[in-house]
Design an enzyme around this catalytic site. Sequence first.
Site, short mmCIF file in Angstrom:
data_model
loop_
_atom_site.label_atom_id
_atom_site.label_comp_id
_atom_site.label_asym_id
_atom_site.label_seq_id
_atom_site.Cartn_x
_atom_site.Cartn_y
_atom_site.Cartn_z
N ASP A 46 0.63 -1.21 0.36
CA ASP A 46 -0.03 0.18 -0.02
C ASP A 46 0.80 1.51 -0.12
OD1 ASP A 46 0.63 -0.54 2.98
OD2 ASP A 46 -1.41 -0.19 3.55
N SER A 47 2.25 1.41 0.21
CA SER A 47 2.79 1.95 -0.21
C SER A 47 3.04 2.27 -1.41
CB SER A 47 4.80 1.76 0.11
OG SER A 47 4.98 0.81 -0.46
N ASP A 85 -1.24 -6.03 -0.77
CA ASP A 85 -1.20 -5.12 1.24
C ASP A 85 -2.92 -4.77 1.66
OD1 ASP A 85 -0.36 -4.64 3.54
OD2 ASP A 85 1.14 -2.73 1.67
N LYS A 115 -1.57 -9.27 2.77
CA LYS A 115 -0.47 -9.17 4.12
C LYS A 115 -0.74 -7.72 4.72
CE LYS A 115 2.93 -5.77 4.07
NZ LYS A 115 2.57 -4.36 4.69
N GLU A 117 -1.46 -5.61 8.86
CA GLU A 117 -0.68 -4.41 9.76
C GLU A 117 -0.76 -5.03 10.94
OE1 GLU A 117 0.58 -0.83 8.65
OE2 GLU A 117 1.39 -0.90 7.07
N GLU A 184 9.44 -4.13 10.37
CA GLU A 184 10.01 -3.03 9.46
C GLU A 184 10.10 -2.11 10.62
OE1 GLU A 184 7.37 -0.87 7.42
OE2 GLU A 184 8.43 0.42 7.08
O1 KIV Z 1 3.56 -1.39 1.49
C1 KIV Z 1 4.83 -1.64 1.87
O2 KIV Z 1 5.54 -1.40 -0.11
C2 KIV Z 1 4.99 -2.11 2.45
C3 KIV Z 1 6.28 -2.84 3.04
C4 KIV Z 1 7.88 -1.43 3.00
C5 KIV Z 1 6.50 -4.20 4.05
O3 KIV Z 1 4.29 -2.50 3.58
#
Ligand code: KIV
Length: 267
Positions: A46-47, A85, A115, A117, A184
């Site tokens: 989600d970056s 994510d 994924k 968090e 992280e």
């Molecule tokens: O969103 C993302 O790219 C991430 C990585 C930094 C692990 O969660």
Amino acid sequence: MAKKLTVPDIIAMKAQGEKITMMTAYDYPTGLLVEKAGIDTILVGDSLAMTVLGYESTVPVTVDEMIHHTKAVRRGARNTFIIADMPFGSYNSGITQAVANAVRFLKEGGADAVKLEGGTEVADVVEAVVRAGIPVLGHIGLTPQTVTQLGGYKVQGRDQKRARKLIEDAEALSRAGAFAVVLECIPKNLAKEITERITIPTIGIGAGPFCDGQVLVYNDVVGLFEKFIPKFVKRYAELGEMALKGLMQYKQEVKESIFPDDEHSFD
Ligand code: KIV
């Protein structure tokens, strides 16, 4: 062509001492490149909210936007294990919501896993998603979706109490059935301790050399994100600089009637 990894393959890599490589990707051309490079796994992080959509944080990105990008990455990387994510708000209201959204990432996005968090507080959600047949990658330490609560983008788990909490988080995710966990921005010796305590792989980002694998953000690695460069980022290419040079030359050549020339024109 290398065989597409499965969850047992990824877990076995830890036991065999083979480092796991992971890179983020957000679109078709990057999916193609990452697969061609032979990187083991892709994270549609989600970056992308910040690196490709221009938001100030990861919070605003939606499930529909994440699925749109996951589909594009899958078209580029048909043979790579892809983790999508789950964005903020897509699993925070409970098990029913989390499972329904996770299912969408597999059915519509073409992801192999999701994924999310959090540690002990999301263990029940992780367990339910795994029970629904969806592999889950955990993510603890600096969790960007709740960065305000954590006091900003800074190293986590420096004091004993917080280090203990991160160990408990990792153990809870492992018990809940996560197949691996992202660590992280935590001190390297804490990452080492977590890596030694749990049987599932740890994937580090800013967590030092003792993790079972490493992940970085594509735009950071290739020089396409300038807003801030964390200490843990290593630049392996300068695509931003190269692209800017090319664009400036294009502009100049059009202005000076150098382009298009005969070579780029039809008779
Ligand atoms: O969103 C993302 O790219 C991430 C990585 C930094 C692990 O969660």
